[in-house]
Design a protein around this motif. Structure first.
Motif, PDB file in Angstrom:
ATOM      1  N   ARG A 179       0.859  -1.181   0.000  1.00 26.36           N
ATOM      2  CA  ARG A 179       0.000   0.000   0.000  1.00 26.36           C
ATOM      3  C   ARG A 179       0.898   1.236   0.000  1.00 26.36           C
ATOM      4  O   ARG A 179       1.583   1.503   0.991  1.00 26.36           O
ATOM      5  CB  ARG A 179      -0.909  -0.009   1.219  1.00 26.36           C
ATOM      6  CG  ARG A 179      -1.924  -1.152   1.229  1.00 26.36           C
ATOM      7  CD  ARG A 179      -2.482  -1.379   2.604  1.00 26.36           C
ATOM      8  NE  ARG A 179      -1.430  -1.817   3.511  1.00 26.36           N
ATOM      9  CZ  ARG A 179      -1.624  -2.018   4.827  1.00 26.36           C
ATOM     10  NH1 ARG A 179      -2.791  -1.819   5.354  1.00 26.36           N
ATOM     11  NH2 ARG A 179      -0.622  -2.417   5.583  1.00 26.36           N
ATOM     12  N   ILE A 180       0.863   1.958  -1.095  1.00 22.09           N
ATOM     13  CA  ILE A 180       1.768   3.093  -1.279  1.00 22.09           C
ATOM     14  C   ILE A 180       0.957   4.387  -1.273  1.00 22.09           C
ATOM     15  O   ILE A 180       0.040   4.558  -2.089  1.00 22.09           O
ATOM     16  CB  ILE A 180       2.555   2.970  -2.597  1.00 22.09           C
ATOM     17  CG1 ILE A 180       3.325   1.645  -2.627  1.00 22.09           C
ATOM     18  CG2 ILE A 180       3.508   4.146  -2.761  1.00 22.09           C
ATOM     19  CD1 ILE A 180       4.047   1.387  -3.936  1.00 22.09           C
ATOM     20  N   GLY A 181       1.267   5.273  -0.356  1.00 21.98           N
ATOM     21  CA  GLY A 181       0.616   6.570  -0.299  1.00 21.98           C
ATOM     22  C   GLY A 181       1.416   7.609  -1.067  1.00 21.98           C
ATOM     23  O   GLY A 181       2.641   7.670  -0.941  1.00 21.98           O
ATOM     24  N   VAL A 182       0.743   8.403  -1.894  1.00 24.46           N
ATOM     25  CA  VAL A 182       1.399   9.468  -2.640  1.00 24.46           C
ATOM     26  C   VAL A 182       0.689  10.785  -2.353  1.00 24.46           C
ATOM     27  O   VAL A 182      -0.477  10.818  -1.955  1.00 24.46           O
ATOM     28  CB  VAL A 182       1.406   9.189  -4.157  1.00 24.46           C
ATOM     29  CG1 VAL A 182       2.185   7.935  -4.478  1.00 24.46           C
ATOM     30  CG2 VAL A 182      -0.023   9.073  -4.694  1.00 24.46           C
ATOM     31  N   ILE A 183       1.413  11.886  -2.560  1.00 23.62           N
ATOM     32  CA  ILE A 183       0.897  13.224  -2.297  1.00 23.62           C
ATOM     33  C   ILE A 183       0.883  13.995  -3.603  1.00 23.62           C
ATOM     34  O   ILE A 183       1.858  13.951  -4.365  1.00 23.62           O
ATOM     35  CB  ILE A 183       1.797  13.953  -1.280  1.00 23.62           C
ATOM     36  CG1 ILE A 183       2.112  13.041  -0.090  1.00 23.62           C
ATOM     37  CG2 ILE A 183       1.160  15.250  -0.821  1.00 23.62           C
ATOM     38  CD1 ILE A 183       3.271  13.506   0.729  1.00 23.62           C
ATOM     39  N   GLU A 184      -0.200  14.699  -3.858  1.00 22.28           N
ATOM     40  CA  GLU A 184      -0.253  15.528  -5.065  1.00 22.28           C
ATOM     41  C   GLU A 184       0.682  16.714  -4.887  1.00 22.28           C
ATOM     42  O   GLU A 184       0.499  17.555  -4.012  1.00 22.28           O
ATOM     43  CB  GLU A 184      -1.668  16.022  -5.328  1.00 22.28           C
ATOM     44  CG  GLU A 184      -1.771  16.845  -6.605  1.00 22.28           C
ATOM     45  CD  GLU A 184      -3.175  17.317  -6.902  1.00 22.28           C
ATOM     46  OE1 GLU A 184      -3.403  17.836  -8.010  1.00 22.28           O
ATOM     47  OE2 GLU A 184      -4.044  17.176  -6.014  1.00 22.28           O
ATOM     48  N   SER A 185       1.710  16.749  -5.709  1.00 24.02           N
ATOM     49  CA  SER A 185       2.706  17.815  -5.631  1.00 24.02           C
ATOM     50  C   SER A 185       3.438  17.877  -6.965  1.00 24.02           C
ATOM     51  O   SER A 185       4.218  16.994  -7.307  1.00 24.02           O
ATOM     52  CB  SER A 185       3.689  17.557  -4.481  1.00 24.02           C
ATOM     53  OG  SER A 185       4.690  18.542  -4.430  1.00 24.02           O
ATOM     54  N   VAL A 186       3.150  18.923  -7.716  1.00 23.68           N
ATOM     55  CA  VAL A 186       3.786  19.115  -9.025  1.00 23.68           C
ATOM     56  C   VAL A 186       5.245  19.518  -8.811  1.00 23.68           C
ATOM     57  O   VAL A 186       5.540  20.363  -7.961  1.00 23.68           O
ATOM     58  CB  VAL A 186       3.033  20.202  -9.818  1.00 23.68           C
ATOM     59  CG1 VAL A 186       3.680  20.435 -11.172  1.00 23.68           C
ATOM     60  CG2 VAL A 186       1.564  19.819  -9.967  1.00 23.68           C
ATOM     61  N   PRO A 187       6.211  18.921  -9.508  1.00 26.24           N
ATOM     62  CA  PRO A 187       6.086  17.955 -10.611  1.00 26.24           C
ATOM     63  C   PRO A 187       6.253  16.508 -10.166  1.00 26.24           C
ATOM     64  O   PRO A 187       6.412  15.635 -10.993  1.00 26.24           O
ATOM     65  CB  PRO A 187       7.245  18.368 -11.515  1.00 26.24           C
ATOM     66  CG  PRO A 187       8.316  18.767 -10.547  1.00 26.24           C
ATOM     67  CD  PRO A 187       7.599  19.422  -9.386  1.00 26.24           C
ATOM     68  N   PHE A 188       6.271  16.255  -8.848  1.00 26.15           N
ATOM     69  CA  PHE A 188       6.524  14.902  -8.363  1.00 26.15           C
ATOM     70  C   PHE A 188       5.344  13.978  -8.670  1.00 26.15           C
ATOM     71  O   PHE A 188       5.520  12.896  -9.221  1.00 26.15           O
ATOM     72  CB  PHE A 188       6.817  14.940  -6.866  1.00 26.15           C
ATOM     73  CG  PHE A 188       7.992  15.783  -6.499  1.00 26.15           C
ATOM     74  CD1 PHE A 188       9.275  15.316  -6.691  1.00 26.15           C
ATOM     75  CD2 PHE A 188       7.828  17.058  -5.990  1.00 26.15           C
ATOM     76  CE1 PHE A 188      10.365  16.087  -6.369  1.00 26.15           C
ATOM     77  CE2 PHE A 188       8.911  17.845  -5.664  1.00 26.15           C
ATOM     78  CZ  PHE A 188      10.181  17.365  -5.859  1.00 26.15           C
ATOM     79  N   THR A 189       4.162  14.383  -8.263  1.00 21.00           N
ATOM     80  CA  THR A 189       2.956  13.606  -8.553  1.00 21.00           C
ATOM     81  C   THR A 189       1.891  14.540  -9.104  1.00 21.00           C
ATOM     82  O   THR A 189       1.462  15.472  -8.413  1.00 21.00           O
ATOM     83  CB  THR A 189       2.429  12.909  -7.282  1.00 21.00           C
ATOM     84  OG1 THR A 189       3.454  12.067  -6.745  1.00 21.00           O
ATOM     85  CG2 THR A 189       1.215  12.063  -7.604  1.00 21.00           C
ATOM     86  N   ILE A 190       1.484  14.292 -10.351  1.00 23.78           N
ATOM     87  CA  ILE A 190       0.493  15.135 -11.020  1.00 23.78           C
ATOM     88  C   ILE A 190      -0.762  14.298 -11.217  1.00 23.78           C
ATOM     89  O   ILE A 190      -0.717  13.193 -11.778  1.00 23.78           O
ATOM     90  CB  ILE A 190       1.016  15.649 -12.371  1.00 23.78           C
ATOM     91  CG1 ILE A 190       2.357  16.381 -12.168  1.00 23.78           C
ATOM     92  CG2 ILE A 190       0.000  16.553 -13.042  1.00 23.78           C
ATOM     93  CD1 ILE A 190       3.054  16.718 -13.467  1.00 23.78           C
ATOM     94  N   ILE A 191      -1.888  14.806 -10.742  1.00 22.27           N
ATOM     95  CA  ILE A 191      -3.158  14.082 -10.834  1.00 22.27           C
ATOM     96  C   ILE A 191      -4.013  14.706 -11.934  1.00 22.27           C
ATOM     97  O   ILE A 191      -4.277  15.912 -11.910  1.00 22.27           O
ATOM     98  CB  ILE A 191      -3.904  14.121  -9.488  1.00 22.27           C
ATOM     99  CG1 ILE A 191      -3.057  13.470  -8.386  1.00 22.27           C
ATOM    100  CG2 ILE A 191      -5.251  13.416  -9.606  1.00 22.27           C
ATOM    101  CD1 ILE A 191      -3.677  13.555  -7.012  1.00 22.27           C
ATOM    102  N   THR A 192      -4.409  13.896 -12.889  1.00 20.78           N
ATOM    103  CA  THR A 192      -5.311  14.353 -13.957  1.00 20.78           C
ATOM    104  C   THR A 192      -6.483  13.392 -14.050  1.00 20.78           C
ATOM    105  O   THR A 192      -6.348  12.186 -13.780  1.00 20.78           O
ATOM    106  CB  THR A 192      -4.585  14.419 -15.310  1.00 20.78           C
ATOM    107  OG1 THR A 192      -3.986  13.136 -15.586  1.00 20.78           O
ATOM    108  CG2 THR A 192      -3.503  15.477 -15.291  1.00 20.78           C
ATOM    109  N   HIS A 193      -7.639  13.919 -14.420  1.00 21.57           N
ATOM    110  CA  HIS A 193      -8.846  13.104 -14.555  1.00 21.57           C
ATOM    111  C   HIS A 193      -9.129  12.905 -16.045  1.00 21.57           C
ATOM    112  O   HIS A 193      -9.276  13.864 -16.798  1.00 21.57           O
ATOM    113  CB  HIS A 193     -10.026  13.796 -13.868  1.00 21.57           C
ATOM    114  CG  HIS A 193      -9.829  13.976 -12.396  1.00 21.57           C
ATOM    115  ND1 HIS A 193      -9.976  12.955 -11.478  1.00 21.57           N
ATOM    116  CD2 HIS A 193      -9.463  15.076 -11.683  1.00 21.57           C
ATOM    117  CE1 HIS A 193      -9.734  13.411 -10.262  1.00 21.57           C
ATOM    118  NE2 HIS A 193      -9.409  14.702 -10.363  1.00 21.57           N
ATOM    119  N   VAL A 194      -9.176  11.654 -16.443  1.00 18.72           N
ATOM    120  CA  VAL A 194      -9.387  11.316 -17.850  1.00 18.72           C
ATOM    121  C   VAL A 194     -10.558  10.354 -17.973  1.00 18.72           C
ATOM    122  O   VAL A 194     -10.969   9.708 -17.001  1.00 18.72           O
ATOM    123  CB  VAL A 194      -8.118  10.686 -18.462  1.00 18.72           C
ATOM    124  CG1 VAL A 194      -6.957  11.661 -18.430  1.00 18.72           C
ATOM    125  CG2 VAL A 194      -7.736   9.402 -17.713  1.00 18.72           C
TER     126      VAL A 194
END
Length: 519
Positions: free
Chosen positions: A273-288
């Motif tokens: 179970r890996i938790g990630v944090i939305e933080s540009v440019p490390f983790t970018i969340i987009t809805h497709v």
């Protein structure tokens, strides 16, 4: 002389302190060295040590620790087995599951082995996940037959007699003892293959004493036997290293495997179970929208790519969970410590407080603390600002019929005359004139003072544009603490409380990233 058949205390090897003491069974020093060479043989670099809380256990733990240190090996954790309560003093399941090593050395007497192994069977802490090295044998009869498969691959290191590994021995005394035993108490004779090794060591000790007495009497000179060690496929002696026992062709490791374990935790096929944090440019969340017309979340950036690279190399199964936007740094640490996440991968700063509850990998991105201040507008200095209270028409009445050059020259002349206080172009002869002169003199003083104050103010503002240049300025109190905003739940807050305010929360709390800029 005193000849012991079972004592293993290493202190008794001191010939100066115990010149008349001899033993047949090897000391714990040799056992520890055998364990060390076993780890080296299979490229294992660390272990967890479990030992009982008495002289035997603490003495064994001491010699094992010394042997490991001398050979650059590591004991990652030492855990005590309480012989009074028959319980392990720590949560063994948590320690083993969270440990990087998969080698466990169990240093307890044989009578305590069954209770510990039953516990490990209950919580699935044996093969194929862990490789155990025992300091004494344990009978399989005390376990359910269903548990036999889990017990495959246990190592046992204990002293044995030479005939077990096909080394010739002098059997004169032992054969005579067998004959006497079978003649006078045949009902209690267990058979040649069921005698305890230490009983045979007692015969060796007796035979050694007989031989020494014969030598003392100068009658017979003969060689006495030595004790050897074995472990499944390998044998070990004090004059050599681990050697292959030729009569055994295959060694079966925990989990019925023929491949030696690595000694470290293996993540292949293990879901994480890996938790990630939305933080540009490390983790970018987009809805497709996917091919089925459903709205899905797509993760891009450095962190998702790193997770995918590690998945291909290590083989774990990643279950990625996006942490809430209001999740704090402390909350992420607590989520890992409590087991909500196995790993948090993202913009998490390493701190001393966090290290107390979780482990950190090497940094994948260098970062540092920043001080954000409101931008001060540029100050423009107007050297003629002291003339602003008067209209341009008043200045030009006297000079309006003159040329530009003449106006500039006369303006300088009138200004100079009034500044020095004598005036120009007239002489005071009446009381009214003197009154006017006094007013002009006072006006000139006010103008000079206003100009000087205005210039000094502009220069002061210009020089004090950045009142904070480093953390030291904040420590020295150059600005009020309640005028300092700190993002709560972050490493910055930990640093501020530890290094600046001494745990005094006198700062202005910032709760969102946008509030960091708006305030």
């Amino acid at each position: 002389p005193v000849i012991s058949y079972s004592v293993t205390d290493p202190d008794l090897s001191d010939r100066n302190a115990y010149p008349n003491f001899y033993r047949i069974a090897p000391s714990d020093n040799l056992t520890a060295l055998a364990i060390v060479k076993l780890l080296i043989r299979f490229n294992w670099t660390s272990c967890i040590l479990i030992y009982q809380n008495d002289a035997f256990g603490s003495g064994g733990a001491k010699v094992i620790d010394e042997a490991f240190t001398n050979n650059n090996l590591l004991i990652e954790e030492s855990i005590i087995f309480d012989i009074a309560t028959l319980r392990i003093r720590r949560d063994l399941k948590i320690y083993l599951k969270n440990s990087a090593t998969r080698i466990v050395v169990l240093w307890v007497q044989s009578k305590y082995m069954p209770s510990i192994l039953r516990f490990t069977l209950k919580y699935d802490l044996l093969g194929p996940h862990f490789t155990w090295i025992l300091s004494s044998t344990v009978s399989l009869n005390v376990f359910d037959k269903k548990a036999y498969e889990k017990l495959i691959g246990l190592f046992v290191i204990e002293p044995i007699t030479e005939n077990v590994v096909n080394v010739p021995i002098n059997t004169t005394l032992i054969n005579a003892a067998y004959q006497i035993w079978q003649k006078f108490e045949p009902e209690s004779f267990p058979g040649l293959t069921k005698l305890n090794y230490y009983a045979l060591f007692a015969l060796d000790a007796t035979w050694s004493l007989i031989q020494s007495l014969e030598k003392l009497c100068s009658t017979i000179k003969t060689n006495s036997s030595r004790s050897c060690w074995f472990i499944i496929k390998y044998k070990y002696s004090d004059h050599s290293d681990w050697e292959t026992f030729k009569e055994k062709s295959v060694i079966v490791w925990p989990g019925n495997s023929l491949v030696p374990p690595t000694g470290r935790a293996i993540l292949k096929g293990i879901p994480l179970r890996i938790g990630v944090i939305e933080s540009v440019p490390f983790t970018i969340i987009t809805h497709v929208i996917n091919e089925f017309g459903q709205n899905t979340t797509k993760l891009t950036g450095y962190i998702p790519e790193l997770i995918e690279l590690l998945r291909k190399k290590i083989g774990f199964i990643p279950n990625i969970d996006i942490a809430p936007s209001n999740q704090t740094y402390i909350g992420l640490i607590q989520a890992v410590a409590s087991g909500d996440y196995d790993i948090v991968d993202g913009e998490v700063i390493i701190s001393a407080v966090g290290r107390e509850s979780v482990g950190f990998s090497n940094a994948i991105f260098d970062n540092s603390l920043r001080i954000i201040m409101r931008k001060t507008p540029d100050v423009s200095i107007d050297l003629l600002s002291f003339l602003k209270p008067f209209s341009q028409r008043k200045y030009n009445e006297k000079l309006q019929n003159r040329s530009i050059l003449s106006q500039i020259t006369m303006s300088i002349w009138y200004s100079f005359g009034n500044i020095v206080g004598y005036g120009v172009g007239f002489h005071v002869r009446t009381a009214a004139g003197r009154l006017v002169a006094v007013g002009l003199y006072m006006l000139s003083l006010i103008l000079v003072a206003s100009y000087t104050a205005n210039l000094a103010s502009d220069l002061t503002i210009s020089k004090s544009k950045d009142i904070i240049s480093s953390i030291e300025d904040i420590k020295n109190g150059k600005i009020s603490f309640n005028r300092i905003g700190v993002f709560i739940g972050t490493a910055s807050e930990d640093y501020y409380l530890r290094e600046i305010s001494s745990d005094n929360k006198s700062y202005y709390p910032l709760k969102t990233r946008q509030g960091l800029y708006d305030s």
